[in-house]
Write a protein that holds these residues in place. Structure first.
Motif, PDB file in Angstrom:
ATOM      1  N   SER A  60       0.695  -1.250   0.006  1.00  8.03           N
ATOM      2  CA  SER A  60       0.139  -0.041  -0.212  1.00  8.03           C
ATOM      3  C   SER A  60       0.743   1.333   0.124  1.00  8.03           C
ATOM      4  O   SER A  60       2.095   1.313   0.381  1.00  8.03           O
ATOM      5  CB  SER A  60      -0.900  -0.099   1.160  1.00  8.03           C
ATOM      6  N   LEU A  61       0.192   2.274  -0.441  1.00  2.49           N
ATOM      7  CA  LEU A  61       1.068   3.783  -0.317  1.00  2.49           C
ATOM      8  C   LEU A  61      -0.295   4.821  -0.307  1.00  2.49           C
ATOM      9  O   LEU A  61      -1.011   4.629  -1.480  1.00  2.49           O
ATOM     10  CB  LEU A  61       1.902   3.914  -1.453  1.00  2.49           C
ATOM     11  N   ILE A  62      -0.203   5.502   0.533  1.00  2.00           N
ATOM     12  CA  ILE A  62      -1.426   6.642   0.369  1.00  2.00           C
ATOM     13  C   ILE A  62      -0.578   7.929  -0.231  1.00  2.00           C
ATOM     14  O   ILE A  62       0.727   8.070   0.059  1.00  2.00           O
ATOM     15  CB  ILE A  62      -1.869   7.106   1.689  1.00  2.00           C
ATOM     16  N   SER A  63      -0.997   8.466  -1.219  1.00  3.25           N
ATOM     17  CA  SER A  63      -0.461   9.526  -1.840  1.00  3.25           C
ATOM     18  C   SER A  63      -1.561  10.915  -1.638  1.00  3.25           C
ATOM     19  O   SER A  63      -2.652  10.703  -2.362  1.00  3.25           O
ATOM     20  CB  SER A  63       0.000   9.492  -3.348  1.00  3.25           C
ATOM     21  N   GLY A  64      -1.121  11.449  -0.656  1.00  3.08           N
ATOM     22  CA  GLY A  64      -2.388  12.629  -0.413  1.00  3.08           C
ATOM     23  C   GLY A  64      -2.071  13.965  -1.084  1.00  3.08           C
ATOM     24  O   GLY A  64      -0.577  14.392  -1.097  1.00  3.08           O
ATOM     25  N   TRP A  65      -2.708  14.780  -1.501  1.00  2.00           N
ATOM     26  CA  TRP A  65      -2.603  15.860  -2.277  1.00  2.00           C
ATOM     27  C   TRP A  65      -3.915  16.950  -1.825  1.00  2.00           C
ATOM     28  O   TRP A  65      -5.000  16.773  -1.822  1.00  2.00           O
ATOM     29  CB  TRP A  65      -2.978  15.766  -3.782  1.00  2.00           C
ATOM     30  N   ASP A  66      -3.408  18.197  -1.304  1.00  2.00           N
ATOM     31  CA  ASP A  66      -4.113  19.089  -0.776  1.00  2.00           C
ATOM     32  C   ASP A  66      -4.454  20.368  -1.652  1.00  2.00           C
ATOM     33  O   ASP A  66      -4.919  21.194  -1.228  1.00  2.00           O
ATOM     34  CB  ASP A  66      -3.760  19.403   0.670  1.00  2.00           C
ATOM     35  N   GLY A  67      -3.956  20.130  -2.830  1.00  2.00           N
ATOM     36  CA  GLY A  67      -3.964  21.340  -3.724  1.00  2.00           C
ATOM     37  C   GLY A  67      -2.518  22.109  -3.691  1.00  2.00           C
ATOM     38  O   GLY A  67      -2.371  22.788  -4.532  1.00  2.00           O
ATOM     39  N   TRP A  68      -1.871  22.006  -2.847  1.00  2.00           N
ATOM     40  CA  TRP A  68      -0.579  22.640  -2.402  1.00  2.00           C
ATOM     41  C   TRP A  68       0.581  21.900  -2.401  1.00  2.00           C
ATOM     42  O   TRP A  68       1.606  22.188  -3.060  1.00  2.00           O
ATOM     43  CB  TRP A  68      -0.864  23.728  -1.125  1.00  2.00           C
ATOM     44  N   ARG A  69       0.473  20.943  -1.559  1.00  2.00           N
ATOM     45  CA  ARG A  69       1.543  19.887  -1.095  1.00  2.00           C
ATOM     46  C   ARG A  69       1.188  18.443  -1.272  1.00  2.00           C
ATOM     47  O   ARG A  69      -0.020  18.181  -1.205  1.00  2.00           O
ATOM     48  CB  ARG A  69       2.122  20.179   0.306  1.00  2.00           C
ATOM     49  N   ALA A  70       2.145  17.850  -1.633  1.00  2.00           N
ATOM     50  CA  ALA A  70       2.027  16.207  -1.944  1.00  2.00           C
ATOM     51  C   ALA A  70       2.716  15.693  -0.935  1.00  2.00           C
ATOM     52  O   ALA A  70       3.770  15.669  -0.497  1.00  2.00           O
ATOM     53  CB  ALA A  70       2.580  15.919  -3.213  1.00  2.00           C
ATOM     54  N   HIS A  71       2.211  14.494  -0.144  1.00  2.00           N
ATOM     55  CA  HIS A  71       2.748  13.696   0.799  1.00  2.00           C
ATOM     56  C   HIS A  71       2.349  12.369   0.603  1.00  2.00           C
ATOM     57  O   HIS A  71       1.280  11.972  -0.014  1.00  2.00           O
ATOM     58  CB  HIS A  71       2.017  14.156   2.172  1.00  2.00           C
ATOM     59  N   LEU A  72       3.378  11.525   0.740  1.00  2.84           N
ATOM     60  CA  LEU A  72       3.256   9.922   0.907  1.00  2.84           C
ATOM     61  C   LEU A  72       3.167   9.506   2.199  1.00  2.84           C
ATOM     62  O   LEU A  72       3.992   9.823   3.361  1.00  2.84           O
ATOM     63  CB  LEU A  72       4.501   9.453  -0.043  1.00  2.84           C
ATOM     64  N   TYR A  73       2.178   8.520   2.728  1.00  2.00           N
ATOM     65  CA  TYR A  73       2.036   7.813   3.835  1.00  2.00           C
ATOM     66  C   TYR A  73       2.092   6.286   3.543  1.00  2.00           C
ATOM     67  O   TYR A  73       1.455   6.092   2.443  1.00  2.00           O
ATOM     68  CB  TYR A  73       0.769   8.400   4.442  1.00  2.00           C
ATOM     69  N   ARG A  74       2.025   5.634   4.613  1.00  3.96           N
ATOM     70  CA  ARG A  74       1.940   4.104   4.912  1.00  3.96           C
ATOM     71  C   ARG A  74       2.513   3.243   3.743  1.00  3.96           C
ATOM     72  O   ARG A  74       1.573   2.330   3.271  1.00  3.96           O
ATOM     73  CB  ARG A  74       0.140   4.131   5.063  1.00  3.96           C
ATOM     74  N   LEU A  75       3.581   3.466   3.244  1.00  4.91           N
ATOM     75  CA  LEU A  75       4.185   2.762   2.343  1.00  4.91           C
ATOM     76  C   LEU A  75       4.314   1.343   3.140  1.00  4.91           C
ATOM     77  O   LEU A  75       5.105   1.532   4.121  1.00  4.91           O
ATOM     78  CB  LEU A  75       5.473   3.221   1.809  1.00  4.91           C
ATOM     79  N   ALA A  76       3.977   0.393   2.551  1.00  5.10           N
ATOM     80  CA  ALA A  76       4.113  -0.956   3.242  1.00  5.10           C
ATOM     81  C   ALA A  76       4.157  -1.996   2.206  1.00  5.10           C
ATOM     82  O   ALA A  76       3.324  -2.017   1.388  1.00  5.10           O
ATOM     83  CB  ALA A  76       2.817  -1.009   4.262  1.00  5.10           C
ATOM     84  N   VAL A  77       5.050  -3.022   2.490  1.00  6.88           N
ATOM     85  CA  VAL A  77       5.050  -4.384   1.628  1.00  6.88           C
ATOM     86  C   VAL A  77       5.101  -5.253   2.481  1.00  6.88           C
ATOM     87  O   VAL A  77       6.015  -5.438   3.392  1.00  6.88           O
ATOM     88  CB  VAL A  77       6.295  -4.037   0.622  1.00  6.88           C
ATOM     89  N   HIS A  78       4.081  -6.420   2.349  1.00  2.96           N
ATOM     90  CA  HIS A  78       4.462  -7.678   2.990  1.00  2.96           C
ATOM     91  C   HIS A  78       5.609  -8.256   3.154  1.00  2.96           C
ATOM     92  O   HIS A  78       6.081  -8.275   1.896  1.00  2.96           O
ATOM     93  CB  HIS A  78       3.220  -8.437   2.748  1.00  2.96           C
ATOM     94  N   PRO A  79       6.081  -8.684   4.204  1.00  4.02           N
ATOM     95  CA  PRO A  79       7.488  -9.428   4.165  1.00  4.02           C
ATOM     96  C   PRO A  79       7.532 -10.597   3.305  1.00  4.02           C
ATOM     97  O   PRO A  79       8.718 -10.631   2.489  1.00  4.02           O
ATOM     98  CB  PRO A  79       7.857  -9.814   5.469  1.00  4.02           C
ATOM     99  N   ASP A  80       6.539 -11.031   2.809  1.00  2.00           N
ATOM    100  CA  ASP A  80       6.617 -12.358   1.986  1.00  2.00           C
ATOM    101  C   ASP A  80       6.984 -11.943   0.402  1.00  2.00           C
ATOM    102  O   ASP A  80       7.475 -12.613  -0.156  1.00  2.00           O
ATOM    103  CB  ASP A  80       5.269 -13.011   1.978  1.00  2.00           C
ATOM    104  N   VAL A  81       6.826 -10.532   0.147  1.00  2.00           N
ATOM    105  CA  VAL A  81       6.917 -10.268  -1.235  1.00  2.00           C
ATOM    106  C   VAL A  81       8.033  -8.912  -1.466  1.00  2.00           C
ATOM    107  O   VAL A  81       8.083  -8.365  -2.374  1.00  2.00           O
ATOM    108  CB  VAL A  81       5.704  -9.877  -1.865  1.00  2.00           C
ATOM    109  N   ARG A  82       8.711  -8.849  -0.497  1.00  2.00           N
ATOM    110  CA  ARG A  82       9.677  -7.791  -0.273  1.00  2.00           C
ATOM    111  C   ARG A  82      10.777  -8.129  -1.388  1.00  2.00           C
ATOM    112  O   ARG A  82      11.047  -9.569  -1.594  1.00  2.00           O
ATOM    113  CB  ARG A  82      10.221  -7.301   1.000  1.00  2.00           C
ATOM    114  N   ARG A  83      11.669  -7.126  -1.722  1.00  2.00           N
ATOM    115  CA  ARG A  83      12.903  -7.336  -2.325  1.00  2.00           C
ATOM    116  C   ARG A  83      12.576  -7.715  -4.136  1.00  2.00           C
ATOM    117  O   ARG A  83      13.341  -8.378  -4.738  1.00  2.00           O
ATOM    118  CB  ARG A  83      13.849  -8.592  -1.845  1.00  2.00           C
ATOM    119  N   HIS A  84      11.288  -7.270  -4.412  1.00  2.00           N
ATOM    120  CA  HIS A  84      10.952  -7.633  -5.948  1.00  2.00           C
ATOM    121  C   HIS A  84      10.456  -6.231  -6.747  1.00  2.00           C
ATOM    122  O   HIS A  84      10.007  -6.563  -7.667  1.00  2.00           O
ATOM    123  CB  HIS A  84       9.883  -8.601  -5.799  1.00  2.00           C
ATOM    124  N   GLY A  85      10.895  -5.345  -5.884  1.00  2.00           N
ATOM    125  CA  GLY A  85      10.336  -3.753  -6.672  1.00  2.00           C
ATOM    126  C   GLY A  85       9.241  -3.524  -6.487  1.00  2.00           C
ATOM    127  O   GLY A  85       8.778  -2.439  -7.034  1.00  2.00           O
TER     128      GLY A  85
END
Length: 140
Positions: A60-85
Motif C-alpha cells: 500500500s501507499l497513500i499519496s495525499g494531495w491538498d492542492g498545494w503540497r504532496a505527501h506520501l504515507y503508509r508505504l508498506a510491503v508484506h515481508p513475503d513479497v519484499r525485494r521484488h521492486g
C-alpha cells in the motif's frame, strides 16, 4: 503479476492487517477503519493497494494531495513479497498521480530508526531535510 489499484472499502480490513505487520507504527496515532473509509470517500485514488492474482493485499501507499503540497504515507510491503521492486512500483505510481495533480515537490515521513525505509527513499532520489523539524499536536 501483482496489480496496483485504488483501495476499496472492502480492502480496509486487509489494509489494517498489512499496516500492523509491515508499516511504521511507532510514534503515531493508531490506524482506524473509519478514517481509511473517509479517505477513500474523499479521494478514491489516494490509497493505492498492491494485490496478488488471488486477491491478497500485499502492499500500500497513500499519496495525499491538498492542492498545494504532496505527501506520501503508509508505504508498506508484506515481508513475503519484499525485494521484488513492489515498493518502487508503488512509489512510481504515486509520484505519477501527484505530478498529474500539479505537485512539484513530494515529501514522505520516515522514522529515523527505519533503516529499510530510509534506504528506499534515498535510493529513489529523496533527501532528508535536516533543517526541518516536524511539530505535532494530537487533537482527538
Amino acid at each position: 503479476m501483482i496489480e496496483l489499484r485504488p483501495a476499496a472499502v472492502a480492502d480496509i480490513p486487509a489494509l489494517m492487517e498489512l499496516w500492523e505487520l509491515a508499516a511504521e507504527n511507532d510514534s503515531r496515532p493508531a490506524d482506524s477503519s473509519a478514517k481509511v473509509e473517509a479517505l477513500i470517500a474523499r479521494d478514491p485514488a489516494a490509497c493505492t493497494v498492491a494485490v496478488t492474482p488471488e486477491g491478497r493485499v500485499v502492499g500500500s501507499l497513500i499519496s495525499g494531495w491538498d492542492g498545494w503540497r504532496a505527501h506520501l504515507y503508509r508505504l508498506a510491503v508484506h515481508p513475503d513479497v519484499r525485494r521484488h521492486g513492489l515498493a518502487r512500483r508503488l512509489l512510481t505510481h504515486a509520484e505519477t498521480r501527484l505530478v498529474g495533480l500539479g505537485a512539484d515537490r513530494i515529501d514522505a515521513m520516515v522514522l529515523e530508526g527505519n533503516d529499510l525505509g530510509q534506504a528506499l527513499w534515498k535510493d529513489s532520489g529523496y533527501e532528508s531535510q535536516p533543517d526541518w523539524r516536524r511539530w505535532v499536536r494530537p487533537v482527538g
